[in-house]
Design a protein around this motif. Sequence first.
Motif, PDB file in Angstrom:
ATOM      1  N   ALA A   1      48.074  42.961  46.621  1.00  0.00           N
ATOM      2  CA  ALA A   1      48.794  44.228  46.481  1.00  0.00           C
ATOM      3  C   ALA A   1      48.199  45.038  45.325  1.00  0.00           C
ATOM      4  CB  ALA A   1      50.286  43.976  46.251  1.00  0.00           C
ATOM      5  N   VAL A   2      47.898  44.361  44.222  1.00  0.00           N
ATOM      6  CA  VAL A   2      47.280  45.037  43.079  1.00  0.00           C
ATOM      7  C   VAL A   2      45.881  45.518  43.458  1.00  0.00           C
ATOM      8  CG1 VAL A   2      46.424  44.715  40.723  1.00  0.00           C
ATOM      9  CG2 VAL A   2      48.644  43.785  41.376  1.00  0.00           C
ATOM     10  N   ALA A   3      45.131  44.691  44.178  1.00  0.00           N
ATOM     11  CA  ALA A   3      43.783  45.082  44.607  1.00  0.00           C
ATOM     12  C   ALA A   3      43.848  46.333  45.480  1.00  0.00           C
ATOM     13  CB  ALA A   3      43.108  43.937  45.363  1.00  0.00           C
ATOM     14  N   CYS A   4      44.790  46.408  46.388  1.00  0.00           N
ATOM     15  CA  CYS A   4      44.926  47.589  47.252  1.00  0.00           C
ATOM     16  C   CYS A   4      45.238  48.834  46.420  1.00  0.00           C
ATOM     17  CB  CYS A   4      46.018  47.370  48.288  1.00  0.00           C
ATOM     18  SG  CYS A   4      45.554  46.228  49.589  1.00  0.00           S
ATOM     19  N   LYS A   5      46.111  48.686  45.449  1.00  0.00           N
ATOM     20  CA  LYS A   5      46.442  49.828  44.589  1.00  0.00           C
ATOM     21  C   LYS A   5      45.195  50.306  43.841  1.00  0.00           C
ATOM     22  CE  LYS A   5      49.423  51.259  40.770  1.00  0.00           C
ATOM     23  NZ  LYS A   5      48.441  52.189  40.304  1.00  0.00           N
TER      24      LYS A   5
ATOM     25  N   ASP B   1      43.271  53.916  44.007  1.00  0.00           N
ATOM     26  CA  ASP B   1      43.289  54.747  42.801  1.00  0.00           C
ATOM     27  C   ASP B   1      41.949  55.346  42.416  1.00  0.00           C
ATOM     28  OD1 ASP B   1      45.972  54.398  42.586  1.00  0.00           O
ATOM     29  OD2 ASP B   1      45.894  52.962  40.944  1.00  0.00           O
ATOM     30  N   GLY B   2      40.859  54.884  42.975  1.00  0.00           N
ATOM     31  CA  GLY B   2      39.591  55.486  42.593  1.00  0.00           C
ATOM     32  C   GLY B   2      38.396  54.626  42.885  1.00  0.00           C
ATOM     33  N   ASN B   3      37.363  54.896  42.138  1.00  0.00           N
ATOM     34  CA  ASN B   3      36.089  54.237  42.368  1.00  0.00           C
ATOM     35  C   ASN B   3      35.857  53.076  41.415  1.00  0.00           C
ATOM     36  OD1 ASN B   3      35.315  55.900  44.508  1.00  0.00           O
ATOM     37  ND2 ASN B   3      34.717  57.503  43.083  1.00  0.00           N
ATOM     38  N   ILE B   4      36.847  52.268  41.210  1.00  0.00           N
ATOM     39  CA  ILE B   4      36.702  51.088  40.359  1.00  0.00           C
ATOM     40  C   ILE B   4      35.822  50.085  41.099  1.00  0.00           C
ATOM     41  CG2 ILE B   4      37.929  49.200  39.212  1.00  0.00           C
ATOM     42  CD1 ILE B   4      40.442  51.035  39.273  1.00  0.00           C
ATOM     43  N   PRO B   5      34.797  49.553  40.447  1.00  0.00           N
ATOM     44  CA  PRO B   5      33.944  48.567  41.113  1.00  0.00           C
ATOM     45  C   PRO B   5      34.745  47.340  41.566  1.00  0.00           C
ATOM     46  CG  PRO B   5      32.953  49.307  39.058  1.00  0.00           C
ATOM     47  CD  PRO B   5      34.343  49.855  39.093  1.00  0.00           C
TER      48      PRO B   5
ATOM     49  N   ARG C   1      38.554  50.806  51.770  1.00  0.00           N
ATOM     50  CA  ARG C   1      38.571  51.918  50.821  1.00  0.00           C
ATOM     51  C   ARG C   1      38.125  53.216  51.481  1.00  0.00           C
ATOM     52  NH1 ARG C   1      35.372  51.112  45.328  1.00  0.00           N
ATOM     53  NH2 ARG C   1      37.384  50.718  44.379  1.00  0.00           N
ATOM     54  N   SER C   2      37.091  53.145  52.318  1.00  0.00           N
ATOM     55  CA  SER C   2      36.522  54.363  52.895  1.00  0.00           C
ATOM     56  C   SER C   2      37.203  54.806  54.186  1.00  0.00           C
ATOM     57  CB  SER C   2      35.029  54.166  53.153  1.00  0.00           C
ATOM     58  OG  SER C   2      34.831  53.189  54.135  1.00  0.00           O
ATOM     59  N   GLN C   3      37.994  53.955  54.772  1.00  0.00           N
ATOM     60  CA  GLN C   3      38.643  54.283  56.043  1.00  0.00           C
ATOM     61  C   GLN C   3      39.696  55.371  55.841  1.00  0.00           C
ATOM     62  OE1 GLN C   3      40.392  50.929  57.943  1.00  0.00           O
ATOM     63  NE2 GLN C   3      41.567  52.137  59.371  1.00  0.00           N
TER      64      GLN C   3
ATOM     65  N   ALA D   1      46.044  54.287  53.885  1.00  0.00           N
ATOM     66  CA  ALA D   1      47.382  54.113  53.314  1.00  0.00           C
ATOM     67  C   ALA D   1      48.327  53.476  54.326  1.00  0.00           C
ATOM     68  CB  ALA D   1      47.938  55.452  52.840  1.00  0.00           C
ATOM     69  N   ALA D   2      48.053  53.689  55.610  1.00  0.00           N
ATOM     70  CA  ALA D   2      48.879  53.064  56.643  1.00  0.00           C
ATOM     71  C   ALA D   2      48.678  51.554  56.669  1.00  0.00           C
ATOM     72  CB  ALA D   2      48.533  53.652  58.007  1.00  0.00           C
ATOM     73  N   ARG D   3      47.554  51.076  56.118  1.00  0.00           N
ATOM     74  CA  ARG D   3      47.289  49.654  56.077  1.00  0.00           C
ATOM     75  C   ARG D   3      47.677  49.068  54.721  1.00  0.00           C
ATOM     76  NH1 ARG D   3      44.755  47.400  59.370  1.00  0.00           N
ATOM     77  NH2 ARG D   3      42.725  47.161  60.179  1.00  0.00           N
ATOM     78  N   GLU D   4      48.359  49.837  53.929  1.00  0.00           N
ATOM     79  CA  GLU D   4      48.702  49.400  52.577  1.00  0.00           C
ATOM     80  C   GLU D   4      49.394  48.045  52.605  1.00  0.00           C
ATOM     81  OE1 GLU D   4      51.560  50.772  48.917  1.00  0.00           O
ATOM     82  OE2 GLU D   4      50.914  52.247  50.361  1.00  0.00           O
ATOM     83  N   PHE D   5      49.000  47.205  51.716  1.00  0.00           N
ATOM     84  CA  PHE D   5      49.601  45.881  51.621  1.00  0.00           C
ATOM     85  C   PHE D   5      51.029  46.023  51.120  1.00  0.00           C
ATOM     86  CE2 PHE D   5      50.167  41.630  49.881  1.00  0.00           C
ATOM     87  CZ  PHE D   5      49.631  40.868  50.898  1.00  0.00           C
TER      88      PHE D   5
END
Length: 71
Positions: free
Chosen positions: A13-17, A21-25, A57-59, A63-67
């Motif tokens: 869940a944290v990974a999805c957020k 949220d951006g371009n974090i590696p 991330r790019s799809q 957000a519809a697939r949000e964990f």
Amino acid sequence: MSLLDAIHRTRLAVACKLLRDGNIPIGAIAAKCGYSSESALKTRFKRQFGMTMSAWRSQEGHAAREFPGPR
């Protein structure tokens, strides 16, 4: 649900957020989520969502697939 399953759900869940949220590696996301390596997170993520983190991330409409997070 076992304790280990709950931990994985929370970490994902944290990974999805962080992905939203951006371009974090992805390596930085793995570290922030408590995974021992980027590959450990990638494997767990793909097992759960059936796609890579980069694809998620790019799809459009991801957000519809949000964990849903822990229950």
